[in-house]
Design a protein around this motif. Structure first.
Motif, PDB file in Angstrom:
ATOM      1  N   THR A 202      -0.408  -7.148   4.934  1.00  0.00           N
ATOM      2  CA  THR A 202       0.302  -5.985   3.760  1.00  0.00           C
ATOM      3  C   THR A 202       1.341  -5.080   4.075  1.00  0.00           C
ATOM      4  OG1 THR A 202      -1.230  -4.548   5.904  1.00  0.00           O
ATOM      5  CG2 THR A 202      -2.435  -5.259   3.534  1.00  0.00           C
TER       6      THR A 202
ATOM      7  N   ASP B 281       4.630   5.221   2.824  1.00  0.00           N
ATOM      8  CA  ASP B 281       3.883   6.641   2.167  1.00  0.00           C
ATOM      9  C   ASP B 281       4.157   7.589   1.941  1.00  0.00           C
ATOM     10  OD1 ASP B 281       5.862   7.605   4.032  1.00  0.00           O
ATOM     11  OD2 ASP B 281       5.121   8.477   5.964  1.00  0.00           O
TER      12      ASP B 281
ATOM     13  N   GLU C  85       0.385   5.132   0.490  1.00  0.00           N
ATOM     14  CA  GLU C  85      -0.004   5.925   0.482  1.00  0.00           C
ATOM     15  C   GLU C  85      -0.096   6.743   1.347  1.00  0.00           C
ATOM     16  OE1 GLU C  85      -3.407   8.387   0.431  1.00  0.00           O
ATOM     17  OE2 GLU C  85      -3.834   7.081  -0.572  1.00  0.00           O
TER      18      GLU C  85
ATOM     19  N   GLY D  89       8.124   3.396  -2.082  1.00  0.00           N
ATOM     20  CA  GLY D  89       6.346   2.291  -2.551  1.00  0.00           C
ATOM     21  C   GLY D  89       7.516   1.533  -3.583  1.00  0.00           C
TER      22      GLY D  89
ATOM     23  N   ALA E  96      -5.417  -1.470   4.251  1.00  0.00           N
ATOM     24  CA  ALA E  96      -5.438  -3.060   4.736  1.00  0.00           C
ATOM     25  C   ALA E  96      -6.163  -3.465   5.382  1.00  0.00           C
ATOM     26  CB  ALA E  96      -3.889  -2.075   6.229  1.00  0.00           C
TER      27      ALA E  96
ATOM     28  N   SER F  72       2.636  -1.189   4.224  1.00  0.00           N
ATOM     29  CA  SER F  72       2.052   0.590   3.630  1.00  0.00           C
ATOM     30  C   SER F  72       3.848   1.471   4.047  1.00  0.00           C
ATOM     31  CB  SER F  72       1.620   0.590   5.340  1.00  0.00           C
ATOM     32  OG  SER F  72       0.208   0.268   4.638  1.00  0.00           O
TER      33      SER F  72
ATOM     34  N   ARG G   9      -4.426   4.354   4.822  1.00  0.00           N
ATOM     35  CA  ARG G   9      -3.584   3.348   4.886  1.00  0.00           C
ATOM     36  C   ARG G   9      -4.427   2.642   5.514  1.00  0.00           C
ATOM     37  NH1 ARG G   9       0.505   7.141   5.262  1.00  0.00           N
ATOM     38  NH2 ARG G   9       0.929   6.456   7.548  1.00  0.00           N
ATOM     39  N   HIS G  10      -4.770   3.547   6.549  1.00  0.00           N
ATOM     40  CA  HIS G  10      -5.397   1.664   6.563  1.00  0.00           C
ATOM     41  C   HIS G  10      -6.687   1.277   6.580  1.00  0.00           C
ATOM     42  CE1 HIS G  10      -6.900   0.962  11.202  1.00  0.00           C
ATOM     43  NE2 HIS G  10      -8.036   0.601  10.747  1.00  0.00           N
TER      44      HIS G  10
ATOM     45  N   ILE H  20       0.941  -1.250   0.031  1.00  0.00           N
ATOM     46  CA  ILE H  20      -0.027  -0.161  -0.055  1.00  0.00           C
ATOM     47  C   ILE H  20       1.287   1.421  -0.147  1.00  0.00           C
ATOM     48  CG2 ILE H  20      -1.934   1.510   1.343  1.00  0.00           C
ATOM     49  CD1 ILE H  20      -2.246  -1.326   2.577  1.00  0.00           C
TER      50      ILE H  20
ATOM     51  N   THR I 103      -0.333  -4.398  -5.459  1.00  0.00           N
ATOM     52  CA  THR I 103       0.107  -2.980  -4.744  1.00  0.00           C
ATOM     53  C   THR I 103      -0.642  -1.809  -5.601  1.00  0.00           C
ATOM     54  OG1 THR I 103       2.197  -3.857  -5.732  1.00  0.00           O
ATOM     55  CG2 THR I 103       1.536  -1.098  -5.274  1.00  0.00           C
ATOM     56  N   THR I 104      -0.865  -0.966  -4.292  1.00  0.00           N
ATOM     57  CA  THR I 104      -2.571   0.141  -4.282  1.00  0.00           C
ATOM     58  C   THR I 104      -1.329   1.372  -4.351  1.00  0.00           C
ATOM     59  OG1 THR I 104      -2.824   0.796  -2.456  1.00  0.00           O
ATOM     60  CG2 THR I 104      -3.833  -0.910  -3.084  1.00  0.00           C
TER      61      THR I 104
END
Length: 281
Positions: A35, A39, A15, A44, A25, A37, A21-22, A13, A56-57
């Motif tokens: 996951t 930022d 983000e 990323g 997830a 994560s 993000r939460h 993730i 992948t987001t």
């Protein structure tokens, strides 16, 4: 359950908003993913290289490199499914995201159930360099292609098709003018040369070639790419339709097809797309 199906699935993730993000997830973990994560875009890209995720987001607007550049760098080194998330739904942004290598493009605020449905649909599609995770649209298309009258016309068998392009005669070939497509090997040949398409571009072309002169609406094609039937309860928004337009633009460019004087794919205004007639232009 096989050992392969029991293997853990990883999602990265990317983000910068902690609340989003939460939420991401939570959606992914409920779908059985572990996951990771981060930022920002640079982290990323590195996280994808380190963890080799299935999904992948990517947020579009992030510190450092943006989601478009992150997608380009990721796609150059990984076949992870990329879902881009953005608060903007301008056509130019959709085109940029898909051209950068994204598989899906979802607007914020998104509905968690829709995100999960999109991800599940992605997992039913073939993955570059890997076997499909579940039943794929291409399997159904291959079966349908075998029933198309001119897949292998008399005197022009798969040996002739494959030999003409210098490829082994593997599986069925669907042909339209000098355009040839093999659903099994995922090879596309135009005027004797092989053309490299993305997963989505190939699936879109295969859908059109399998149904030939029947018009496929943008809604129909969007659902087909998700591996879903045309059911009114499935949501297809304006962003989905713009995504089809963007994929079609990229596909036509790679095929060398001019929308103003189409050789392979023509636009039916206000409806969708279909193959051109077999008659010479």
């Amino acid at each position: 359950m096989s050992e392969e199906s029991a293997a853990p699935k990883t999602a990265v993730i990317v983000e910068d908003d902690p609340d989003v993000r939460h939420l991401l997830a939570g959606v992914l973990e409920s779908a059985g993913f572990s996951t990771v994560s981060v930022d920002n875009g640079l982290d990323g890209v590195q996280a994808v290289l380190d963890h080799q995720p299935l999904i992948t987001t990517l947020d579009v607007t992030m510190p450092g490199i943006d989601g478009f550049e992150a997608a380009r760098r990721i796609r150059a080194q990984s076949d992870t499914y990329i879902v881009m998330l953005t608060a903007h739904d301008e056509e130019a942004d959709v085109v940029l995201g898909l051209s950068a290598g994204a598989d899906e493009y979802l607007n914020k605020p998104f509905r968690p159930r829709e995100l999960r449905a999109r991800i599940e649909a992605l997992l039913r599609r073939p993955r570059i360099g890997a076997a499909p995770v579940g039943p794929s649209l291409l399997g159904a298309m291959a079966e349908g292609a075998a029933r198309v009258v001119d897949v292998v016309p008399a005197g022009h068998g798969t040996d002739a098709v494959g030999a003409a392009a210098g490829h082994p005669a593997d599986g069925p070939w669907i042909r339209h003018r000098d355009l040839q497509l093999n659903p099994d090997t995922r090879i596309v040949i135009v005027e004797g040369r092989e053309v490299e398409l993305t997963r989505t571009e190939f699936d879109l072309l295969c859908a059109l070639m399998e149904t030939k002169r029947r018009v496929r609406s943008k809604t129909d094609l969007a659902l087909a790419l998700r591996g879903e039937s045309y059911v009114t309860s499935y949501y297809v928004g304006d962003a989905d339709k713009r995504a089809i337009e963007a994929h079609m633009t990229n596909l036509r460019r790679k095929l060398g097809d001019n929308p103003a004087q189409p050789r392979y794919i023509e636009t039916v205004r206000g409806v969708g797309y279909r193959l051109t007639s077999e008659a010479s232009a």
